[in-house]
Scaffold this active site. Structure first.
Site, PDB file in Angstrom:
ATOM      1  N   GLY A  31       0.806  -1.216   0.000  1.00 13.44           N
ATOM      2  CA  GLY A  31       0.000   0.000   0.000  1.00 13.44           C
ATOM      3  C   GLY A  31       0.836   1.260   0.000  1.00 13.44           C
ATOM      4  N   LEU A  33       0.477   3.636  -2.096  1.00 11.05           N
ATOM      5  CA  LEU A  33       0.879   3.520  -3.494  1.00 11.05           C
ATOM      6  C   LEU A  33       1.395   4.836  -4.068  1.00 11.05           C
ATOM      7  CD1 LEU A  33      -2.048   1.280  -4.803  1.00 11.05           C
ATOM      8  CD2 LEU A  33       0.135   0.581  -3.790  1.00 11.05           C
ATOM      9  N   GLY A  36       5.668   4.510  -8.632  1.00 15.02           N
ATOM     10  CA  GLY A  36       6.412   3.257  -8.847  1.00 15.02           C
ATOM     11  C   GLY A  36       5.448   2.073  -8.918  1.00 15.02           C
ATOM     12  N   HIS A  37       4.511   2.014  -7.963  1.00 16.05           N
ATOM     13  CA  HIS A  37       3.517   0.927  -7.988  1.00 16.05           C
ATOM     14  C   HIS A  37       2.654   1.021  -9.244  1.00 16.05           C
ATOM     15  CE1 HIS A  37       4.053   1.419  -3.480  1.00 16.05           C
ATOM     16  NE2 HIS A  37       4.298   0.143  -3.649  1.00 16.05           N
ATOM     17  N   GLN A  61       7.917  -9.356   7.812  1.00 15.43           N
ATOM     18  CA  GLN A  61       9.132  -8.911   7.117  1.00 15.43           C
ATOM     19  C   GLN A  61       9.748  -7.665   7.752  1.00 15.43           C
ATOM     20  OE1 GLN A  61       6.859  -8.221   3.323  1.00 15.43           O
ATOM     21  NE2 GLN A  61       8.318  -6.560   3.057  1.00 15.43           N
ATOM     22  N   LYS A 149      13.984  -1.419  -7.755  1.00 19.99           N
ATOM     23  CA  LYS A 149      14.582  -0.713  -6.618  1.00 19.99           C
ATOM     24  C   LYS A 149      14.975  -1.722  -5.538  1.00 19.99           C
ATOM     25  CE  LYS A 149      12.166   1.757  -3.611  1.00 19.99           C
ATOM     26  NZ  LYS A 149      12.489   1.343  -2.233  1.00 19.99           N
ATOM     27  N   SER A 185       9.495   5.726  -3.129  1.00 23.54           N
ATOM     28  CA  SER A 185       9.328   4.760  -2.049  1.00 23.54           C
ATOM     29  C   SER A 185       8.192   5.247  -1.152  1.00 23.54           C
ATOM     30  CB  SER A 185      10.612   4.679  -1.216  1.00 23.54           C
ATOM     31  OG  SER A 185      10.351   4.067   0.034  1.00 23.54           O
ATOM     32  N   SER A 186       7.430   4.316  -0.613  1.00 25.86           N
ATOM     33  CA  SER A 186       6.356   4.714   0.306  1.00 25.86           C
ATOM     34  C   SER A 186       6.944   5.436   1.510  1.00 25.86           C
ATOM     35  CB  SER A 186       5.577   3.486   0.775  1.00 25.86           C
ATOM     36  OG  SER A 186       5.097   2.792  -0.349  1.00 25.86           O
TER      37      SER A 186
HETATM   38  O1  PAF Z   1       8.062  -4.994  -2.024  1.00 28.88           O
HETATM   39  C1  PAF Z   1       7.095  -4.994  -1.222  1.00 28.88           C
HETATM   40  O2  PAF Z   1       6.302  -4.059  -1.142  1.00 28.88           O
HETATM   41  C2  PAF Z   1       6.919  -6.171  -0.285  1.00 28.88           C
HETATM   42  O3  PAF Z   1       8.142  -6.672   0.124  1.00 28.88           O
HETATM   43  C3  PAF Z   1       6.041  -7.291  -0.883  1.00 28.88           C
HETATM   44  C4  PAF Z   1       6.699  -7.919  -2.095  1.00 28.88           C
HETATM   45  C5  PAF Z   1       4.688  -6.720  -1.254  1.00 28.88           C
HETATM   46  C6  PAF Z   1       5.825  -8.390   0.165  1.00 28.88           C
HETATM   47  O4  PAF Z   1       5.188  -7.895   1.305  1.00 28.88           O
END
Ligand code: PAF
Length: 281
Positions: A31, A33, A36-37, A61, A149, A185-186
């Site tokens: 999210g 966004l 880049g997204h 993560q 990136k 980047s977010s």
């Molecule tokens: O690159 C990301 O935004 C995250 O690492 C991903 C691939 C959505 C996994 O949570």
């Protein structure tokens, strides 16, 4: 655009579309966004019949609790953007949906996660692998789109998809930058105005390093990059490595065949920014 919150529902929907011969393009995101997204969504749009975007801030993560709590969440704006881009399905699960019980799986990436992000963010790539496998199992995409990136993440996801035999093509998309060169980047939205003003020095320095290239040793180039960024009082380099693009291992000389990538992580105050640049052979 249809919004799904449950794995079972989106999986059933996708399976029936695949039976009808439709190809599925998947853009996994956390999210907040940005352009880049959106470029990932546009790439996916060109190559697939149906576009699925997931939005899930994956707790496993994050090796830093504060980073997880402060990660930007802008779901209403995200949905508006995706609707505008012609996205078909958005998958927004909550934590219970993705982790009804703790995920105890441990993945092995060989030497891929012993360097750079893997070294400085222990457990990060295991968490990425946990969520990406769950998402692939749910969405069963034909193609999945990731930004360059996160160069190391891309290499690790390629390995994961091949090791686990997912029938998915991993598509890498170029880095999208702000007008002043800062990689999108977010996390950029969390920079203070002063940090934001200084952050473009990262890409400027990488460009200079690219120009200098093979005229000096990788070791000297590495030192020059680190010193020139650290001279800025708002920026602190966590690592800069010049690595082989296939093995991700640092190179000591330019002579070995293969493309070399310079990968960097920099702290701007509390915000961690990453970027990379290719050294032409
Ligand atoms: O690159 C990301 O935004 C995250 O690492 C991903 C691939 C959505 C996994 O949570």
């Amino acid at each position: 655009m249809e919004v799904f919150h449950h794995r079972r529902e989106i999986k059933l929907r996708v399976v029936s579309l695949k039976k009808a011969g439709k190809s599925i393009g998947f853009v996994p995101t956390m999210g907040a966004l940005h352009a880049g997204h959106i470029s990932l969504v546009r790439h996916a749009r060109q190559q697939n019949d149906v576009i699925v975007v997931s939005i899930f801030v994956n707790p496993t993560q994050f090796n830093n609790k504060e980073d997880l709590v402060r990660y930007p969440r802008t779901i209403d704006a995200d949905l508006l953007l995706l609707e505008k881009e012609g996205c078909d399905f958005v998958f927004i699960p909550d934590e219970m949906e993705m982790y009804p019980e703790p995920d105890l799986r441990v993945f092995s990436f060989g030497n891929f996660d012993k360097v750079m992000e893997g070294k400085f963010r222990p457990g990060h790539f295991n968490g990425v692998a946990q969520i990406v496998t769950k998402l692939f199992d749910t969405v069963t995409p034909d193609r999945a789109y990731f930004g360059q990136k996160d160069f190391q993440q891309l290499a690790i996801i390629r390995k994961l998809a091949s090791d686990c035999r997912y029938p998915v093509e991993i598509v890498a998309c170029p880095i999208v930058r702000e007008a002043d060169g800062l990689a999108m980047s977010s996390r950029n939205t969390r920079l203070t105005p002063e940090e934001r003003q200084h952050a473009p020095l990262i890409y400027k320095t990488l460009l200079k390093a690219q120009e200098t290239g093979r005229s000096v040793s990788p070791e000297s180039l590495k030192k020059a990059v680190i010193d020139s960024i650290n001279d800025d009082p708002f920026l602190q380099v966590e690592y800069f490595e010049i690595v082989d693009d296939k093995t991700l291992q640092p190179v000591k000389s330019w002579d070995k065949p293969g493309t070399k990538i310079g990968c960097i992580a920099v702290l701007a105050g509390k915000i961690r920014l990453i970027d990379n640049i290719t050294f032409n052979s």
